[in-house]
Design a protein around this motif. Structure first.
Motif, PDB file in Angstrom:
ATOM      1  N   THR A   1       2.773  12.071   2.489  1.00 50.00           N
ATOM      2  CA  THR A   1       4.005  11.569   3.099  1.00 50.00           C
ATOM      3  C   THR A   1       3.762  11.088   4.520  1.00 50.00           C
ATOM      4  N   LEU A   2       2.838  11.708   5.222  1.00 52.01           N
ATOM      5  CA  LEU A   2       2.505  11.271   6.578  1.00 52.01           C
ATOM      6  C   LEU A   2       1.903   9.866   6.564  1.00 52.01           C
ATOM      7  N   ILE A   3       0.967   9.628   5.665  1.00 57.42           N
ATOM      8  CA  ILE A   3       0.325   8.318   5.563  1.00 57.42           C
ATOM      9  C   ILE A   3       1.322   7.262   5.097  1.00 57.42           C
ATOM     10  N   THR A   4       2.152   7.599   4.116  1.00 53.21           N
ATOM     11  CA  THR A   4       3.152   6.645   3.636  1.00 53.21           C
ATOM     12  C   THR A   4       4.142   6.300   4.737  1.00 53.21           C
ATOM     13  N   GLY A   5       4.589   7.298   5.475  1.00 55.58           N
ATOM     14  CA  GLY A   5       5.491   7.051   6.600  1.00 55.58           C
ATOM     15  C   GLY A   5       4.854   6.187   7.671  1.00 55.58           C
ATOM     16  N   LEU A   6       3.565   6.417   7.931  1.00 54.68           N
ATOM     17  CA  LEU A   6       2.856   5.599   8.920  1.00 54.68           C
ATOM     18  C   LEU A   6       2.785   4.146   8.478  1.00 54.68           C
ATOM     19  N   MET A   7       2.517   3.910   7.194  1.00 52.58           N
ATOM     20  CA  MET A   7       2.460   2.538   6.695  1.00 52.58           C
ATOM     21  C   MET A   7       3.810   1.845   6.845  1.00 52.58           C
TER      22      MET A   7
ATOM     23  N   LEU B   1       9.679  10.261   7.194  1.00 52.78           N
ATOM     24  CA  LEU B   1       9.502  10.555   5.770  1.00 52.78           C
ATOM     25  C   LEU B   1       9.356  12.050   5.492  1.00 52.78           C
ATOM     26  N   PRO B   2       8.520  12.786   6.240  1.00 54.60           N
ATOM     27  CA  PRO B   2       8.483  14.237   6.000  1.00 54.60           C
ATOM     28  C   PRO B   2       9.829  14.908   6.261  1.00 54.60           C
TER      29      PRO B   2
ATOM     30  N   SER C   1       0.830  -1.209   0.000  1.00 49.29           N
ATOM     31  CA  SER C   1       0.000   0.000   0.000  1.00 49.29           C
ATOM     32  C   SER C   1       0.863   1.256   0.000  1.00 49.29           C
ATOM     33  N   ALA C   2       1.978   1.221   0.726  1.00 47.42           N
ATOM     34  CA  ALA C   2       2.879   2.376   0.745  1.00 47.42           C
ATOM     35  C   ALA C   2       3.481   2.605  -0.633  1.00 47.42           C
ATOM     36  N   PHE C   3       3.911   1.538  -1.307  1.00 46.51           N
ATOM     37  CA  PHE C   3       4.454   1.681  -2.656  1.00 46.51           C
ATOM     38  C   PHE C   3       3.407   2.223  -3.618  1.00 46.51           C
ATOM     39  N   ILE C   4       2.188   1.692  -3.541  1.00 42.77           N
ATOM     40  CA  ILE C   4       1.118   2.150  -4.422  1.00 42.77           C
ATOM     41  C   ILE C   4       0.776   3.610  -4.138  1.00 42.77           C
ATOM     42  N   LYS C   5       0.761   4.005  -2.857  1.00 46.70           N
ATOM     43  CA  LYS C   5       0.481   5.400  -2.494  1.00 46.70           C
ATOM     44  C   LYS C   5       1.564   6.315  -3.062  1.00 46.70           C
ATOM     45  N   MET C   6       2.832   5.916  -2.939  1.00 43.70           N
ATOM     46  CA  MET C   6       3.916   6.743  -3.471  1.00 43.70           C
ATOM     47  C   MET C   6       3.832   6.843  -4.990  1.00 43.70           C
ATOM     48  N   LEU C   7       3.558   5.726  -5.671  1.00 45.19           N
ATOM     49  CA  LEU C   7       3.456   5.732  -7.125  1.00 45.19           C
ATOM     50  C   LEU C   7       2.270   6.555  -7.605  1.00 45.19           C
ATOM     51  N   SER C   8       1.121   6.366  -6.975  1.00 46.48           N
ATOM     52  CA  SER C   8      -0.070   7.109  -7.406  1.00 46.48           C
ATOM     53  C   SER C   8       0.069   8.595  -7.121  1.00 46.48           C
ATOM     54  N   TYR C   9       0.719   8.957  -6.016  1.00 39.34           N
ATOM     55  CA  TYR C   9       0.957  10.373  -5.739  1.00 39.34           C
ATOM     56  C   TYR C   9       1.903  10.970  -6.775  1.00 39.34           C
ATOM     57  N   TRP C  10       2.965  10.250  -7.142  1.00 40.41           N
ATOM     58  CA  TRP C  10       3.912  10.730  -8.137  1.00 40.41           C
ATOM     59  C   TRP C  10       3.229  10.931  -9.494  1.00 40.41           C
ATOM     60  N   ILE C  11       2.388   9.962  -9.901  1.00 36.38           N
ATOM     61  CA  ILE C  11       1.671  10.086 -11.180  1.00 36.38           C
ATOM     62  C   ILE C  11       0.728  11.277 -11.148  1.00 36.38           C
ATOM     63  N   THR C  12       0.023  11.455 -10.051  1.00 34.95           N
ATOM     64  CA  THR C  12      -0.929  12.560  -9.935  1.00 34.95           C
ATOM     65  C   THR C  12      -0.232  13.907  -9.996  1.00 34.95           C
TER      66      THR C  12
END
Length: 88
Positions: free
Chosen positions: A53-59, A83-84, A29-40
Motif C-alpha cells: 500500500t505504501l508503494i501504490t500510494g507513492l505511485m 492509502l494506508p 503500475s499502481a493498478f497492476i500492483k493493486m491487482l497482482s497483490y489482490w490475486i496473490t
C-alpha cells in the motif's frame, strides 16, 4: 508482488524528478500492483499489507504531482499517508 517493495521507493521518486517516469506509467503500475497483490493474497500467499500500500500510494501521489505541479514534499508525504490511512 512477492517482495516487500521497499527498494522501489527511491527509484520511483528519482524517476519522477528526472522525468523518466510518466504519470501514465505510474497510474498503470499502481493498478497492476493493486491487482497482482489482490490475486496473490486471494491465492493464499501470506504477506504484509504495509509496503504494497505504501508503494501504490507513492505511485498515485507522484502521478498527482505530475498532473498538478504540487510541491514534491507535500505529494510524497500525503501519498505515503493516504492509502494506508484508508484501511484505518
Amino acid at each position: 508482488t512477492l517482495g516487500p517493495g521497499d527498494e522501489m521507493i527511491t527509484p520511483i521518486i528519482k524517476g519522477t524528478q528526472d522525468g523518466t517516469l510518466s504519470s501514465g506509467l505510474l497510474v498503470s503500475s499502481a493498478f497492476i500492483k493493486m491487482l497482482s497483490y489482490w490475486i496473490t493474497v486471494s491465492s493464499g500467499m501470506v504477506g504484509g499489507i504495509f509496503f504494497p500500500t505504501l508503494i501504490t500510494g507513492l505511485m498515485w501521489g507522484q502521478a498527482f504531482r505530475i498532473w498538478t505541479g504540487v510541491n514534491e514534499v507535500v505529494a510524497i508525504s500525503c501519498s505515503f499517508v493516504a492509502l494506508p490511512a484508508s484501511f484505518i
